[in-house]
Design an enzyme around this catalytic site. Structure first.
Site, mmCIF file in Angstrom:
data_model
loop_
_atom_site.group_PDB
_atom_site.id
_atom_site.type_symbol
_atom_site.label_atom_id
_atom_site.label_comp_id
_atom_site.label_asym_id
_atom_site.label_seq_id
_atom_site.Cartn_x
_atom_site.Cartn_y
_atom_site.Cartn_z
ATOM 1 C CE LYS A 277 -4.578 -2.123 2.767
ATOM 2 N NZ LYS A 277 -5.001 -1.655 1.410
ATOM 3 N NE ARG A 351 -10.639 -10.100 -1.402
ATOM 4 C CZ ARG A 351 -11.885 -9.067 -1.514
ATOM 5 N NH1 ARG A 351 -11.361 -9.599 -3.094
ATOM 6 N NH2 ARG A 351 -11.582 -8.008 -2.233
#
Ligand code: BES
Ligand code: ZN
Ligand code: ZN
Length: 497
Positions: A277, A351
């Site tokens: 990120k 997830r």
């Protein structure tokens, strides 16, 4: 906390004590009619300037030290019809507590308007009072343990009444217990990631959630390996701090209404992994375990309130980091369920760990599963920072949660859950890919999770990426991450009980 609060609701008003303040609400339109009469009744005198200010000023929240009479400080909220919600008392009282940090007030009398003025906004009078009590506790939260100059914790006596009507001591006590759990959840989310590792999270859960009806189990790396929870292991592989799974089991004695599994994303830090990120996005990623905090806070509160519901909490806790041991884009991970995932982006890690956690939850055969996860930025793009996205195919559950959302003012919005979006998650090499296209990112994330849930178990996914982290929409979310989910869930569980 800012003040050591002593909260009461009785007919002995505090305004004649020294260092006292009085809070009063007026509808903007009624101010000219009622304000002077009110001053006369309370025998308060303001100097002329101050009195004029109350009428002229645009600000809705006004503070004035009185010229004569008691209390010493008068606090007036002028509310308007536009933007009026059932958050009025919560948001105003929280703002007042925060402001009082800089005053030497020791006694605070709060006169709230009669319930009948706002009846249509609330589910009951209890719900109306609850919104006020919550505001006091939410405003009193701070996270200053790392400041060297600590402000001294002053005592603040608070008495609250609605036109002479008091709030029951049961409600005061229950709300205090609930808000203690909310503060605990907030402490977990606000704690920097280098302190709050998966191990530290587990340690704090064990330390703080002590209750006769509560069992806590921690699965360490070895046990995760034995159970073939390779999804959790893959995401946690790069970190110096091993991944683990926290299982909470609350089972009070007596006849129980339901068995509910709550699953919470516990990424104690999300650097993005090799799909790294940018710094600005990393700054808030200590809060990527807010789903875990919501589950922990809910179970802590449910136990304190003795709710007659069996709750299983499942929390996969990992750090998504970078090292020679990192899992990599292009990897294929075999989850505990046997289903395989092609990793196309290591930053879609939530997830992946939830795949193993949801399968674990299904094995406990709950009546329903609700998960909380700061899962996608796309969700915040879609709904903004105040609102969580709800995905479910079960209308009854959706309705009940929407009702609780209204009561608690923890906003959720039901999103489309189109099965054909699964096309986006096709993999040529594995059963499913962890990355969809640019569009509808929170929906494809939800579809991915559903792939790991037993179709027979009613299931809700809540993407809390927006409201779990601090935002400027309300006074009580401005400075610190919010503990989103606990108040929502306690309302929901109390309605079942
Ligand atoms: N933890 C983030 C999501 C997030 C973003 C939470 C902003 C709170 C605030 C999540 O793991 C993530 O990085 N998601 C990616 C998914 C993408 C790679 C498919 C995202 O949202 O960009
Ligand atoms: Zn991520
Ligand atoms: Zn994440």
């Amino acid at each position: 906390m800012i003040f050591e609060l002593i909260l009461t609701s009785n007919k002995n008003r505090l305004i004649n004590k020294k260092n006292s303040a009085l809070v009063k609400f007026f509808h903007e339109k009624e101010l000219s009619k009622k304000f002077n009469l009110f001053l006369k009744q309370e025998k308060i005198e303001l100097n002329q300037n101050q009195a004029a200010n109350f009428f002229a000023k645009k600000e809705e929240l006004l503070f004035a030290f009185t010229h004569k009479g008691s209390p010493d400080l008068l606090i007036v909220k002028k509310h308007k019809d536009e933007n009026l919600t059932n958050d009025l008392l919560r948001n105003t009282l929280s703002a007042i507590i925060i402001r009082l940090k800089n005053e030497s007030i020791q006694n605070l009398e709060i006169d709230i308007p009669p319930y009948s003025d706002f009846k249509e906004l609330f589910s009951s009078e209890t719900n109306y009072f609850e919104s006020a009590l919550e505001g006091i506790y939410l405003g009193n939260y701070d996270f200053e343990i790392y400041k060297t100059e600590k402000s001294k914790k002053q005592k603040l006596n608070v008495n609250i009444m609605s036109e002479g009507k008091t709030i029951s001591s049961d409600q005061l006590l229950n709300c205090q217990n609930k808000m203690k759990a909310v503060s605990f959840a907030r402490d977990l989310v606000n704690e920097p990631a280098s302190t709050l590792t998966p191990q530290e999270l587990a340690r704090r859960v064990k330390l703080n959630l002590k209750h006769n009806s509560l069992r806590i189990k921690i699965l360490n790396k070895k046990e995760l390996q034995n159970r073939k929870m390779n999804a959790i292991l893959a995401v946690g592989a790069a970190s110096e701090n091993d991944p683990l799974l926290i299982e909470l089991h609350y089972k009070p004695s007596g006849k129980l209404k339901r068995k509910i599994a709550l699953v919470g994303k516990g990424v104690t830090y999300d650097s993005g992994g090799l799909s790294i990120k940018p710094t600005s996005s990393m700054l808030e990623m200590k809060g990527d375990m807010a789903g875990a905090a919501a589950v922990i806070g809910t179970i802590a509160a449910a136990a304190a309130l003795k709710l007659p519901i069996e709750i299983i909490g499942v929390i996969p806790a990992v750090e998504n980091m970078i090292s020679g041991k990192s899992y990599k884009p292009g990897d294929i991970v075999k989850t505990a369920s046997g289903k395989s995932i092609e990793v196309k982006d290591t930053d879609a890690e939530g997830r992946i760990i939830l795949a193993d956690a949801l399968e674990y939850a299904c094995k406990q055969k709950p009546d329903e599963i609700i998960d909380f996860a700061t899962l996608t930025g796309a969700c915040v793009v879609a709904l903004g920072e105040t609102t969580a996205a709800m995905f479910t195919k079960n209308d009854k559950l959706a309705q009940a949660l929407e009702d609780s959302s209204k009561s608690s003012f923890e906003r959720i919005w039901r999103m489309p859950f189109y099965s054909d979006y699964k096309e986006q998650l096709k993999s040529d090499m594995a059963d499913i890919s962890n990355l969809g296209t640019r569009w509808g990112g929170s929906i494809t994330a939800a579809i991915f999770l559903e792939h790991f849930v037993d179709k027979k178990i009613p299931y809700v996914h809540l993407d809390i990426a927006g409201p779990a982290l601090k935002h400027k929409f309300t006074s009580y979310t401005e400075k610190y991450d919010t503990g989103f989910g606990v108040r929502l869930m306690i309302d929901y569980l109390s309605n079942l009980a």
